[in-house]
Motif scaffolding. Structure first.
Motif, PDB file in Angstrom:
ATOM      1  N   HIS A  39       0.838  -1.193   0.000  1.00  0.00           N
ATOM      2  CA  HIS A  39       0.000   0.000   0.000  1.00  0.00           C
ATOM      3  C   HIS A  39       0.879   1.251   0.000  1.00  0.00           C
ATOM      4  CE1 HIS A  39      -3.113  -2.770   2.113  1.00  0.00           C
ATOM      5  NE2 HIS A  39      -3.097  -2.939   0.792  1.00  0.00           N
ATOM      6  N   MET A  40       0.691   2.088  -0.987  1.00  0.00           N
ATOM      7  CA  MET A  40       1.479   3.304  -1.150  1.00  0.00           C
ATOM      8  C   MET A  40       0.729   4.492  -0.546  1.00  0.00           C
ATOM      9  SD  MET A  40       3.948   1.860  -2.885  1.00  0.00           S
ATOM     10  CE  MET A  40       4.911   3.088  -3.753  1.00  0.00           C
ATOM     11  N   GLU A  41       1.474   5.539  -0.215  1.00  0.00           N
ATOM     12  CA  GLU A  41       0.841   6.768   0.260  1.00  0.00           C
ATOM     13  C   GLU A  41       0.093   7.431  -0.890  1.00  0.00           C
ATOM     14  OE1 GLU A  41      -0.791   8.925   2.497  1.00  0.00           O
ATOM     15  OE2 GLU A  41       0.923   8.120   3.628  1.00  0.00           O
ATOM     16  N   GLU A  42      -1.083   7.980  -0.614  1.00  0.00           N
ATOM     17  CA  GLU A  42      -1.858   8.661  -1.646  1.00  0.00           C
ATOM     18  C   GLU A  42      -1.068   9.849  -2.192  1.00  0.00           C
ATOM     19  OE1 GLU A  42      -4.807   8.010  -3.023  1.00  0.00           O
ATOM     20  OE2 GLU A  42      -4.989   6.139  -1.899  1.00  0.00           O
ATOM     21  N   PRO A  43      -1.084  10.053  -3.519  1.00  0.00           N
ATOM     22  CA  PRO A  43      -0.319  11.168  -4.103  1.00  0.00           C
ATOM     23  C   PRO A  43      -0.693  12.505  -3.462  1.00  0.00           C
ATOM     24  CG  PRO A  43      -1.130   9.716  -5.832  1.00  0.00           C
ATOM     25  CD  PRO A  43      -1.766   9.251  -4.552  1.00  0.00           C
ATOM     26  N   GLY A  44       0.326  13.251  -3.054  1.00  0.00           N
ATOM     27  CA  GLY A  44       0.109  14.561  -2.444  1.00  0.00           C
ATOM     28  C   GLY A  44      -0.147  14.539  -0.962  1.00  0.00           C
ATOM     29  N   ASN A  45      -0.343  13.356  -0.367  1.00  0.00           N
ATOM     30  CA  ASN A  45      -0.577  13.259   1.067  1.00  0.00           C
ATOM     31  C   ASN A  45       0.742  13.186   1.824  1.00  0.00           C
ATOM     32  OD1 ASN A  45      -3.244  13.112   0.339  1.00  0.00           O
ATOM     33  ND2 ASN A  45      -3.693  11.262   1.520  1.00  0.00           N
ATOM     34  N   GLY A  73       3.452  10.993  -0.550  1.00  0.00           N
ATOM     35  CA  GLY A  73       3.036  10.317  -1.778  1.00  0.00           C
ATOM     36  C   GLY A  73       3.471  11.126  -2.991  1.00  0.00           C
ATOM     37  N   THR A  74       4.641  10.804  -3.532  1.00  0.00           N
ATOM     38  CA  THR A  74       5.184  11.539  -4.675  1.00  0.00           C
ATOM     39  C   THR A  74       4.326  11.326  -5.917  1.00  0.00           C
ATOM     40  OG1 THR A  74       7.379  11.173  -3.722  1.00  0.00           O
ATOM     41  CG2 THR A  74       7.281  11.986  -5.985  1.00  0.00           C
ATOM     42  N   SER A  75       3.889  10.094  -6.128  1.00  0.00           N
ATOM     43  CA  SER A  75       2.966   9.771  -7.223  1.00  0.00           C
ATOM     44  C   SER A  75       2.213   8.511  -6.825  1.00  0.00           C
ATOM     45  CB  SER A  75       3.732   9.556  -8.532  1.00  0.00           C
ATOM     46  OG  SER A  75       4.484   8.352  -8.480  1.00  0.00           O
ATOM     47  N   ALA A  76       1.362   8.029  -7.727  1.00  0.00           N
ATOM     48  CA  ALA A  76       0.591   6.826  -7.416  1.00  0.00           C
ATOM     49  C   ALA A  76       1.483   5.600  -7.270  1.00  0.00           C
ATOM     50  CB  ALA A  76      -0.455   6.594  -8.512  1.00  0.00           C
ATOM     51  N   TRP A  77       2.670   5.625  -7.875  1.00  0.00           N
ATOM     52  CA  TRP A  77       3.556   4.455  -7.850  1.00  0.00           C
ATOM     53  C   TRP A  77       4.848   4.689  -7.075  1.00  0.00           C
ATOM     54  CZ3 TRP A  77       8.217   5.683 -10.063  1.00  0.00           C
ATOM     55  CH2 TRP A  77       8.236   6.771 -10.928  1.00  0.00           C
ATOM     56  N   GLU A 102      14.209   6.918   2.288  1.00  0.00           N
ATOM     57  CA  GLU A 102      13.663   5.685   1.714  1.00  0.00           C
ATOM     58  C   GLU A 102      12.771   6.016   0.526  1.00  0.00           C
ATOM     59  OE1 GLU A 102       9.650   3.493   2.950  1.00  0.00           O
ATOM     60  OE2 GLU A 102      11.169   3.436   4.523  1.00  0.00           O
ATOM     61  N   ASN A 103      12.801   5.147  -0.477  1.00  0.00           N
ATOM     62  CA  ASN A 103      11.884   5.257  -1.607  1.00  0.00           C
ATOM     63  C   ASN A 103      11.295   3.882  -1.909  1.00  0.00           C
ATOM     64  OD1 ASN A 103      12.182   8.134  -2.917  1.00  0.00           O
ATOM     65  ND2 ASN A 103      14.253   7.488  -2.328  1.00  0.00           N
ATOM     66  N   ARG A 104       9.989   3.860  -2.156  1.00  0.00           N
ATOM     67  CA  ARG A 104       9.317   2.622  -2.534  1.00  0.00           C
ATOM     68  C   ARG A 104       8.652   2.824  -3.896  1.00  0.00           C
ATOM     69  NH1 ARG A 104       6.899   3.295   2.437  1.00  0.00           N
ATOM     70  NH2 ARG A 104       4.794   2.929   1.645  1.00  0.00           N
ATOM     71  N   PHE A 105       8.803   1.817  -4.760  1.00  0.00           N
ATOM     72  CA  PHE A 105       8.296   1.915  -6.125  1.00  0.00           C
ATOM     73  C   PHE A 105       7.377   0.739  -6.421  1.00  0.00           C
ATOM     74  CE2 PHE A 105      12.562   3.744  -5.927  1.00  0.00           C
ATOM     75  CZ  PHE A 105      12.327   5.027  -6.398  1.00  0.00           C
ATOM     76  N   GLN A 106       6.141   1.046  -6.787  1.00  0.00           N
ATOM     77  CA  GLN A 106       5.180   0.007  -7.156  1.00  0.00           C
ATOM     78  C   GLN A 106       5.498  -0.491  -8.558  1.00  0.00           C
ATOM     79  OE1 GLN A 106       1.026   1.219  -7.548  1.00  0.00           O
ATOM     80  NE2 GLN A 106       0.466  -0.518  -6.266  1.00  0.00           N
ATOM     81  N   VAL A 107       5.649  -1.804  -8.714  1.00  0.00           N
ATOM     82  CA  VAL A 107       6.080  -2.372  -9.986  1.00  0.00           C
ATOM     83  C   VAL A 107       4.922  -2.480 -10.981  1.00  0.00           C
ATOM     84  CG1 VAL A 107       7.097  -4.401 -11.081  1.00  0.00           C
ATOM     85  CG2 VAL A 107       7.941  -3.636  -8.847  1.00  0.00           C
ATOM     86  N   LEU A 108       3.754  -2.919 -10.501  1.00  0.00           N
ATOM     87  CA  LEU A 108       2.602  -3.145 -11.377  1.00  0.00           C
ATOM     88  C   LEU A 108       1.460  -2.216 -11.003  1.00  0.00           C
ATOM     89  CD1 LEU A 108       2.563  -7.068 -11.328  1.00  0.00           C
ATOM     90  CD2 LEU A 108       3.625  -5.573 -13.046  1.00  0.00           C
ATOM     91  N   PHE A 281      -1.908  14.190   6.638  1.00  0.00           N
ATOM     92  CA  PHE A 281      -2.350  15.469   6.095  1.00  0.00           C
ATOM     93  C   PHE A 281      -2.759  15.240   4.645  1.00  0.00           C
ATOM     94  CE2 PHE A 281       0.681  16.311   9.416  1.00  0.00           C
ATOM     95  CZ  PHE A 281       0.129  17.371  10.119  1.00  0.00           C
ATOM     96  N   PRO A 282      -4.058  15.153   4.352  1.00  0.00           N
ATOM     97  CA  PRO A 282      -4.491  14.848   2.987  1.00  0.00           C
ATOM     98  C   PRO A 282      -4.274  16.016   2.039  1.00  0.00           C
ATOM     99  CG  PRO A 282      -6.383  15.278   4.386  1.00  0.00           C
ATOM    100  CD  PRO A 282      -5.187  15.287   5.285  1.00  0.00           C
ATOM    101  N   ALA A 283      -3.910  15.686   0.809  1.00  0.00           N
ATOM    102  CA  ALA A 283      -3.781  16.663  -0.279  1.00  0.00           C
ATOM    103  C   ALA A 283      -2.866  17.826   0.089  1.00  0.00           C
ATOM    104  CB  ALA A 283      -5.153  17.183  -0.691  1.00  0.00           C
ATOM    105  N   LEU A 284      -1.841  17.577   0.875  1.00  0.00           N
ATOM    106  CA  LEU A 284      -0.948  18.654   1.291  1.00  0.00           C
ATOM    107  C   LEU A 284      -0.210  19.246   0.092  1.00  0.00           C
ATOM    108  CD1 LEU A 284       0.293  20.232   3.666  1.00  0.00           C
ATOM    109  CD2 LEU A 284       2.132  18.529   3.700  1.00  0.00           C
ATOM    110  N   GLY A 285       0.224  18.385  -0.830  1.00  0.00           N
ATOM    111  CA  GLY A 285       0.930  18.878  -2.005  1.00  0.00           C
ATOM    112  C   GLY A 285       0.087  19.853  -2.813  1.00  0.00           C
ATOM    113  N   ARG A 286      -1.189  19.517  -3.004  1.00  0.00           N
ATOM    114  CA  ARG A 286      -2.072  20.413  -3.764  1.00  0.00           C
ATOM    115  C   ARG A 286      -2.287  21.729  -3.026  1.00  0.00           C
ATOM    116  NH1 ARG A 286      -7.424  20.686  -3.222  1.00  0.00           N
ATOM    117  NH2 ARG A 286      -7.528  18.627  -2.233  1.00  0.00           N
ATOM    118  N   ARG A 287      -2.412  21.654  -1.695  1.00  0.00           N
ATOM    119  CA  ARG A 287      -2.628  22.875  -0.918  1.00  0.00           C
ATOM    120  C   ARG A 287      -1.417  23.783  -0.956  1.00  0.00           C
ATOM    121  NH1 ARG A 287      -5.587  20.357   4.509  1.00  0.00           N
ATOM    122  NH2 ARG A 287      -7.345  19.377   3.409  1.00  0.00           N
ATOM    123  N   VAL A 288      -0.216  23.193  -0.919  1.00  0.00           N
ATOM    124  CA  VAL A 288       0.998  24.009  -0.995  1.00  0.00           C
ATOM    125  C   VAL A 288       1.093  24.689  -2.348  1.00  0.00           C
ATOM    126  CG1 VAL A 288       3.527  23.908  -1.041  1.00  0.00           C
ATOM    127  CG2 VAL A 288       2.261  22.631   0.702  1.00  0.00           C
TER     128      VAL A 288
END
Length: 297
Positions: A39-45, A73-77, A102-108, A281-288
């Protein structure tokens, strides 16, 4: 452990004064402390976590490690994290022990029977670090008995990689991690593993607003330990642990976790107590972005 009182009071204060303004829906935080799932962090959170671990090595002093985590959450993957760490040891000292990136990358893309994730971490910590975020090689509780003044002289700049495999089925999550870690200055590759399984106490959500309903709790167990080195791949003379895990997620975005951890081998700590307080903090990236866009007008 009288010296544990201050961190515990801090945790209680977080629960009492932390803002509950997050109304955006969020995935329930998993209960694991060592095992990673897919499970990845939601993008922007942005997720902020404080994670203390208490223990006592054989022949040494009781300690409390402090780990603060910033997960974005840098991106969806792609999820990236920064860890800042320190510890206090009874009859010794309190000190900063280093950081990890640390960085985690979703393969599929999407969900599959088995969801693979690749994990890469750089850590710059001292030998006095006691966060125990992973167990590899021939890690031993005797390492924790060395005085802080001596242990801090050892600088550990390491690269850690993990293959994370995770499956979800009817509320159950099962995750397996294979860990490979290398000191950049010397020493062979060290190996370890982590395995966990958990599920919510109730699958069906209550139609009413409820903080303590079963769907807000996840319970399970994780098992982890060292697998020796590239020169000696083995379970012999390694540290092995089993740990029940429990997480309580609140609608405000706060998750509380606890894990009493039991050592299974002579090299392992007999007992560790892990706690975690997480706030998202949801949608922090968008708020910034909106803030700077508005300020630039």
């Amino acid at each position: 452990m009288a010296f544990l009182a201050t961190p515990i009071y801090c945790l209680l204060a977080v629960l009492l004064i932390w803002p509950g303004a997050a109304t955006t829906g969020r995935a329930q935080e998993g209960p694991y402390f060592v095992t990673y799932d897919s499970h990845m962090e939601e993008p922007g959170n942005l997720e902020l976590e404080f994670e203390p671990t208490a223990g006592k090595p054989r022949g040494g002093n009781s300690f409390l490690s402090y780990l603060t985590e910033f997960e974005y959450g840098t991106s969806a993957w792609w999820t990236t994290e920064l860890y800042v760490e320190g510890q206090s040891t009874r009859n010794d000292s309190t000190l900063f022990t280093g950081f990890r990136v640390e960085n985690r990358f979703q393969v599929l893309a999407g969900q599959h029977w088995v969801n693979p994730v690749l994990y890469v971490e750089y850590e710059d910590i001292s030998g006095a670090d006691k966060a125990l975020k992973e167990v590899v090689g021939f890690d031993s509780q005797d390492d924790g008995a060395v005085s802080n003044g001596l242990a801090r002289r050892e600088i550990q700049r390491e690269v850690e990689t993990k293959l994370i495999l995770s499956s979800d089925y009817k509320g159950w999550n099962m995750a397996e991690n294979f860990i490979a870690e290398k000191n950049l200055a010397h020493a062979p590759w060290e190996f370890g593993y982590a395995w966990g399984v958990n599920r919510p106490l109730r699958l069906a959500a209550s139609p009413f607003s409820c903080n303590i309903c079963g769907e807000n709790w996840r319970a399970g167990v994780e098992i982890y330990g060292g697998l020796g080195t590239v020169d000696r791949f083995t379970l012999r003379d390694t540290s092995q642990y089993i740990a029940p895990v429990l997480a309580w997620s609140l609608p405000s975005g706060t998750t509380l976790r606890i894990s009493p951890t039991f050592g299974l081998t002579d090299n392992a700590y007999r007992f560790l107590m892990r706690l975690g307080v997480t706030y998202e903090f949801p949608a922090l990236g968008r708020r910034v972005k909106q803030f700077f866009h508005g300020a630039g007008r």
